[in-house]
Design a protein around this motif. Sequence first.
Motif, PDB file in Angstrom:
ATOM      1  N   GLY A 128       5.757  -4.841   7.494  1.00 58.37           N
ATOM      2  CA  GLY A 128       6.885  -4.114   6.937  1.00 58.37           C
ATOM      3  C   GLY A 128       6.673  -2.615   6.990  1.00 58.37           C
ATOM      4  O   GLY A 128       5.541  -2.125   7.082  1.00 58.37           O
ATOM      5  N   CYS A 129       7.774  -1.879   6.937  1.00 60.67           N
ATOM      6  CA  CYS A 129       7.730  -0.419   6.919  1.00 60.67           C
ATOM      7  C   CYS A 129       6.867   0.073   5.757  1.00 60.67           C
ATOM      8  O   CYS A 129       7.005  -0.405   4.631  1.00 60.67           O
ATOM      9  N   PRO A 130       5.947   1.030   5.991  1.00 61.49           N
ATOM     10  CA  PRO A 130       5.125   1.557   4.887  1.00 61.49           C
ATOM     11  C   PRO A 130       5.960   2.166   3.762  1.00 61.49           C
ATOM     12  O   PRO A 130       5.645   1.987   2.579  1.00 61.49           O
ATOM     13  N   GLY A 131       7.031   2.897   4.112  1.00 69.06           N
ATOM     14  CA  GLY A 131       7.870   3.493   3.075  1.00 69.06           C
ATOM     15  C   GLY A 131       8.591   2.449   2.259  1.00 69.06           C
ATOM     16  O   GLY A 131       8.663   2.544   1.026  1.00 69.06           O
ATOM     17  N   HIS A 179      16.674   4.031  14.839  1.00 68.83           N
ATOM     18  CA  HIS A 179      15.619   3.029  14.900  1.00 68.83           C
ATOM     19  C   HIS A 179      16.305   1.680  14.837  1.00 68.83           C
ATOM     20  O   HIS A 179      17.462   1.588  14.398  1.00 68.83           O
ATOM     21  N   ASP A 180      15.619   0.614  15.235  1.00 70.09           N
ATOM     22  CA  ASP A 180      16.265  -0.689  15.149  1.00 70.09           C
ATOM     23  C   ASP A 180      16.481  -1.130  13.708  1.00 70.09           C
ATOM     24  O   ASP A 180      17.394  -1.901  13.420  1.00 70.09           O
ATOM     25  N   GLU A 181      15.647  -0.627  12.786  1.00 70.43           N
ATOM     26  CA  GLU A 181      15.814  -0.917  11.366  1.00 70.43           C
ATOM     27  C   GLU A 181      15.698   0.386  10.583  1.00 70.43           C
ATOM     28  O   GLU A 181      14.814   1.213  10.858  1.00 70.43           O
ATOM     29  N   LEU A 182      16.567   0.564   9.583  1.00 66.38           N
ATOM     30  CA  LEU A 182      16.520   1.724   8.704  1.00 66.38           C
ATOM     31  C   LEU A 182      16.718   1.256   7.269  1.00 66.38           C
ATOM     32  O   LEU A 182      17.270   0.181   7.024  1.00 66.38           O
ATOM     33  N   PRO A 183      16.288   2.055   6.283  1.00 67.62           N
ATOM     34  CA  PRO A 183      16.330   1.596   4.898  1.00 67.62           C
ATOM     35  C   PRO A 183      17.686   1.819   4.239  1.00 67.62           C
ATOM     36  O   PRO A 183      18.477   2.666   4.657  1.00 67.62           O
ATOM     37  N   GLY A 184      17.932   1.056   3.199  1.00 65.82           N
ATOM     38  CA  GLY A 184      19.154   1.231   2.427  1.00 65.82           C
ATOM     39  C   GLY A 184      19.171   0.311   1.221  1.00 65.82           C
ATOM     40  O   GLY A 184      18.290  -0.543   1.041  1.00 65.82           O
ATOM     41  N   ARG A 235       0.532   1.561   3.176  1.00 68.09           N
ATOM     42  CA  ARG A 235       0.629   0.276   2.481  1.00 68.09           C
ATOM     43  C   ARG A 235      -0.526   0.208   1.485  1.00 68.09           C
ATOM     44  O   ARG A 235      -1.618   0.694   1.774  1.00 68.09           O
ATOM     45  N   HIS A 236      -0.291  -0.417   0.349  1.00 71.54           N
ATOM     46  CA  HIS A 236      -1.287  -0.287  -0.725  1.00 71.54           C
ATOM     47  C   HIS A 236      -2.633  -0.924  -0.403  1.00 71.54           C
ATOM     48  O   HIS A 236      -3.623  -0.625  -1.073  1.00 71.54           O
TER      49      HIS A 236
END
Length: 234
Positions: A84-87, A172-177, A228-229
């Motif tokens: 998964g995205c780090p952010g 990007h192919d995936e972005l947050p929301g 990532r943690h």
Amino acid sequence: MPAHSVVSREEWLTARKALLIKEKEATQARDRLNAERMALPWVKVDKAYLFDTPEGRRTLAELFDGRSQLIVYHFMLGPDWKAGCPGCSFLADHLDGALAHLNHHDVTLTAVSRAPQEKIEAYKARMGWRFPWASAFGSDFNFDYQVSFSREDLAGEEITYNFTSQPSAQGHDELPGLSAFYKDEQGEVFHTYSSYARGPEELIGTLMILDRAPKGRNEATTMDFVRRHDEYQD
């Protein structure tokens, strides 16, 4: 870190009280903004969406899990992504503690990604999270809510993200929301709100704490310090 003047307690109090006035103004502005957010018109969701969950296939209405309000975090984890995205992972680290409070306030929170359910479950186990997380693999859901983009989308000149046209080269192919939905007593579902880019930032309590630390976020670009943690080096 920039140099700071060192002053007497009295001088510090004068400066702090001046800032407090601005902080109160910002709080009041946020309250007014929240009221406007609550007053937004709604859109009825007529399209049928199906999601994969650990309990089986679910409709959007079934993701509410018996409550009238649903918050969806569009988590960046594509079908061919290895992690998964780090952010997004940084934000997700803050969700589990909120679940009991949200659930008892008639709100269900779930993440949704386009990755297949088995990939979601593997990454969720790695991170040690408990919040619900559904797969929109094979669904138009993330495309319709403008957080996923096809190769054809990205091959064009522009994409629409955060309610604006942007150069596809920056996409990007995936972005947050984040999207919010309401279900009435008849079972009808309504889209009430969406937020993108830095919009969901207030969900990240760590950033709110850092904003009050002496060095602040101490970043050159947005969240460049985040890992990532389980990837931080001691």
